[in-house]
Motif scaffolding. Sequence first.
Motif, PDB file in Angstrom:
ATOM      1  N   VAL A   1      -5.724  -2.318   2.483  1.00 16.26           N
ATOM      2  CA  VAL A   1      -5.174  -1.896   3.770  1.00 16.26           C
ATOM      3  C   VAL A   1      -3.662  -2.086   3.676  1.00 16.26           C
ATOM      4  O   VAL A   1      -3.183  -3.180   3.389  1.00 16.26           O
ATOM      5  CB  VAL A   1      -5.731  -2.728   4.945  1.00 16.26           C
ATOM      6  N   ASN A   2      -2.918  -1.014   3.942  1.00 14.11           N
ATOM      7  CA  ASN A   2      -1.458  -1.072   3.787  1.00 14.11           C
ATOM      8  C   ASN A   2      -0.787  -0.784   5.123  1.00 14.11           C
ATOM      9  O   ASN A   2      -0.941   0.298   5.688  1.00 14.11           O
ATOM     10  CB  ASN A   2      -0.987  -0.059   2.743  1.00 14.11           C
ATOM     11  N   ALA A   3      -0.029  -1.773   5.613  1.00 12.13           N
ATOM     12  CA  ALA A   3       0.700  -1.623   6.876  1.00 12.13           C
ATOM     13  C   ALA A   3       2.192  -1.508   6.581  1.00 12.13           C
ATOM     14  O   ALA A   3       2.958  -2.468   6.730  1.00 12.13           O
ATOM     15  CB  ALA A   3       0.423  -2.812   7.793  1.00 12.13           C
ATOM     16  N   GLY A   4       2.607  -0.346   6.104  1.00  9.91           N
ATOM     17  CA  GLY A   4       4.022  -0.067   5.905  1.00  9.91           C
ATOM     18  C   GLY A   4       4.657  -0.728   4.704  1.00  9.91           C
ATOM     19  O   GLY A   4       5.888  -0.699   4.561  1.00  9.91           O
ATOM     20  N   HIS A   5       3.876  -1.346   3.824  1.00 10.26           N
ATOM     21  CA  HIS A   5       4.419  -2.041   2.661  1.00 10.26           C
ATOM     22  C   HIS A   5       4.480  -1.082   1.467  1.00 10.26           C
ATOM     23  O   HIS A   5       3.868  -0.007   1.477  1.00 10.26           O
ATOM     24  CB  HIS A   5       3.535  -3.234   2.324  1.00 10.26           C
ATOM     25  N   MET A   6       5.245  -1.493   0.431  1.00  7.67           N
ATOM     26  CA  MET A   6       5.214  -0.697  -0.805  1.00  7.67           C
ATOM     27  C   MET A   6       3.785  -0.697  -1.346  1.00  7.67           C
ATOM     28  O   MET A   6       3.135  -1.745  -1.374  1.00  7.67           O
ATOM     29  CB  MET A   6       6.154  -1.283  -1.861  1.00  7.67           C
ATOM     30  N   PRO A   7       3.276   0.455  -1.772  1.00  3.27           N
ATOM     31  CA  PRO A   7       1.900   0.498  -2.262  1.00  3.27           C
ATOM     32  C   PRO A   7       1.715  -0.433  -3.463  1.00  3.27           C
ATOM     33  O   PRO A   7       2.594  -0.532  -4.324  1.00  3.27           O
ATOM     34  CB  PRO A   7       1.714   1.960  -2.685  1.00  3.27           C
ATOM     35  N   PRO A   8       0.590  -1.135  -3.533  1.00  2.83           N
ATOM     36  CA  PRO A   8       0.292  -1.917  -4.736  1.00  2.83           C
ATOM     37  C   PRO A   8       0.270  -1.002  -5.962  1.00  2.83           C
ATOM     38  O   PRO A   8      -0.198   0.150  -5.892  1.00  2.83           O
ATOM     39  CB  PRO A   8      -1.089  -2.520  -4.441  1.00  2.83           C
ATOM     40  N   LEU A   9       0.791  -1.507  -7.073  1.00  3.19           N
ATOM     41  CA  LEU A   9       0.786  -0.738  -8.317  1.00  3.19           C
ATOM     42  C   LEU A   9      -0.336  -1.236  -9.218  1.00  3.19           C
ATOM     43  O   LEU A   9      -0.602  -2.441  -9.280  1.00  3.19           O
ATOM     44  CB  LEU A   9       2.126  -0.878  -9.039  1.00  3.19           C
TER      45      LEU A   9
ATOM     46  N   ASP B   1      11.259   2.225  -9.861  1.00  2.00           N
ATOM     47  CA  ASP B   1      10.996   2.774 -11.196  1.00  2.00           C
ATOM     48  C   ASP B   1      11.046   1.672 -12.251  1.00  2.00           C
ATOM     49  O   ASP B   1      10.225   1.657 -13.183  1.00  2.00           O
ATOM     50  CB  ASP B   1      12.014   3.866 -11.533  1.00  2.00           C
ATOM     51  N   ARG B   2      11.991   0.748 -12.131  1.00  2.00           N
ATOM     52  CA  ARG B   2      12.062  -0.361 -13.084  1.00  2.00           C
ATOM     53  C   ARG B   2      10.858  -1.291 -12.934  1.00  2.00           C
ATOM     54  O   ARG B   2      10.356  -1.838 -13.916  1.00  2.00           O
ATOM     55  CB  ARG B   2      13.371  -1.133 -12.898  1.00  2.00           C
ATOM     56  N   VAL B   3      10.421  -1.488 -11.675  1.00  2.00           N
ATOM     57  CA  VAL B   3       9.219  -2.307 -11.453  1.00  2.00           C
ATOM     58  C   VAL B   3       8.034  -1.688 -12.179  1.00  2.00           C
ATOM     59  O   VAL B   3       7.274  -2.372 -12.885  1.00  2.00           O
ATOM     60  CB  VAL B   3       8.927  -2.445  -9.950  1.00  2.00           C
ATOM     61  N   ALA B   4       7.855  -0.375 -12.020  1.00  2.00           N
ATOM     62  CA  ALA B   4       6.733   0.316 -12.664  1.00  2.00           C
ATOM     63  C   ALA B   4       6.853   0.264 -14.188  1.00  2.00           C
ATOM     64  O   ALA B   4       5.849   0.116 -14.894  1.00  2.00           O
ATOM     65  CB  ALA B   4       6.671   1.765 -12.179  1.00  2.00           C
ATOM     66  N   ALA B   5       8.096   0.366 -14.698  1.00  2.00           N
ATOM     67  CA  ALA B   5       8.293   0.327 -16.150  1.00  2.00           C
ATOM     68  C   ALA B   5       7.906  -1.031 -16.723  1.00  2.00           C
ATOM     69  O   ALA B   5       7.327  -1.127 -17.814  1.00  2.00           O
ATOM     70  CB  ALA B   5       9.742   0.660 -16.487  1.00  2.00           C
TER      71      ALA B   5
END
Length: 541
Positions: free
Chosen positions: A424-432, A495-499
């Motif tokens: 459940v996401n309330a306005g947060h960055m989506p979990p990766l 993008d750096r977080v995902a990398a």
Amino acid sequence: MASIEIVSGIDAGASYELKFRETMIGRHPECQIVLRDSTVSRRHARIRRDGESYVVDDMDSQHGTRVNGEAVRTASPLRNGDELLLSDIRVMFHCSADEDAKEGDRPSTIITSLDVLAAANVKHDSHNAPKWQALLDITRALGVSLDLEQILPNVLENIFRILPEASRGCILLADQENGLLRPFAAKPPLEKSDKPPPISRTISESVMAQAKAVLSTDAGADERFSASDSVMDLKMHSVLCAPLIGSSQEAYGMIHLDAQDPAAQFTAEDLDVLVNIANLVGQAVDHVRLHETQMEYARRELDMDTARQVQTHFLPQERPSIKGYQLFDFYDPADEVGGDYFGYTPLPDGRLAIAVGDVAGHGVPAALLMARLCSEARYSLVTDIIPSEAIDSLNRELCKTSFTYFITFALCVLDFQRHELTIVNAGHMPPLCRRAKDGTIESLCADSSCPPLGIDGSITYCEDTVQLDPGDIVLLYTDGVSEAPNANSDRYGMDRVAAVLANSTNAVNAGERLLREMTAFAGQREQEDDVCIVAFSRHPE
């Protein structure tokens, strides 16, 4: 080999050799020398080797760096025996003779200059003996107490012993909030403590504005005060007035004397005496106010330390142990307390709720709302079995508060028997999620995000469920990570977080790599927002 010795503070007595070309000193654990005192900035100062010598740089610290009392604004050379002040922490610099700069390499500077014998201009003769005794009594009075209400009346009594020509006198200090002069001592005593003393406003304004002493032997005819009716009304035939000067070199008070007897006139020597007494009193008042400031700072530090301990109590003290899974978490507030939240809540049906939240803003207001979020989230999660309904209840409760902040919130409910993750996401960055089968990065439930908590109590939140395969890694974080700035004000970015996640092998590896690379990206830039990282991964088969 050069070294530094910590002289005061929590780490007093510790010594460190300067083994590296550059040595960072501060509270951050990544620094080569870590000082735990709360007044020290995370990256406070840097000592670096410059040829055969050493220099120190201040890293835009909050409370500054000083070398032998001088503020460090550019790279400052260091010599054997120099004293550094990091905020209020004393540090001594040592180096061997062959590393020390030559005596002529750095010009001599005077750290501070004080008038050691403030009454040095009073003539030494038998006639002045009682005056010297009274001056000695003033000096003693200024050294025995920090209560201005007690010591300033005593000072004024002794001034009348030194200058018996005076008919009236008072010592006034400017209020630190509104600047109005307030009497701390008066002779004769005032009928009411808040009643203005009988002095000319023209004289007081002139002395305070110009920070210069005034002597008038015929105040009624003095053109400087001719516009002041009070000079005549008060029958001031002679006036002495000297400002109290503090470290800011501005007048923050004054000593005022007047003589009503035309035959008893003040002289230039009397003015010199009063100026010297005013210098002593000014230094004493400066010391008292500095002490009060330090005490207030210490009280605030104690309050913040207590708040930090309370907040730490709300956060998880240890990570849950889940068979077949690995967890990682990290939390670092930008201030002493913060507004980020993370938590683990075991649910009645055996699942585990993993949550990350971010209150808009940081500091004490955000920390208070974070504490409310912590308790309300736990209650909602254990009373509502359906995750989305639990967040509906949580949102309604938060909307009842008087706080005007909103909260982004991401909830992951892990069923580690079925290896299912409900989000459940309330306005947060989506979990990766890093999928182990092909190494791709997936934003979980990015299309089903709802508004943050605390905005509208009527919002109905939705949930999605995904499957976790062996080796999959899930990462949650707050915007203190993705928006961390560097020296050029560039942001770290998602993008750096995902990398980082794409090159990670498990939850601990992902969390530690992200923290390390984000810190390296920020460099010496002071942390601006709270940082929270939570990761969990399923073990490979």
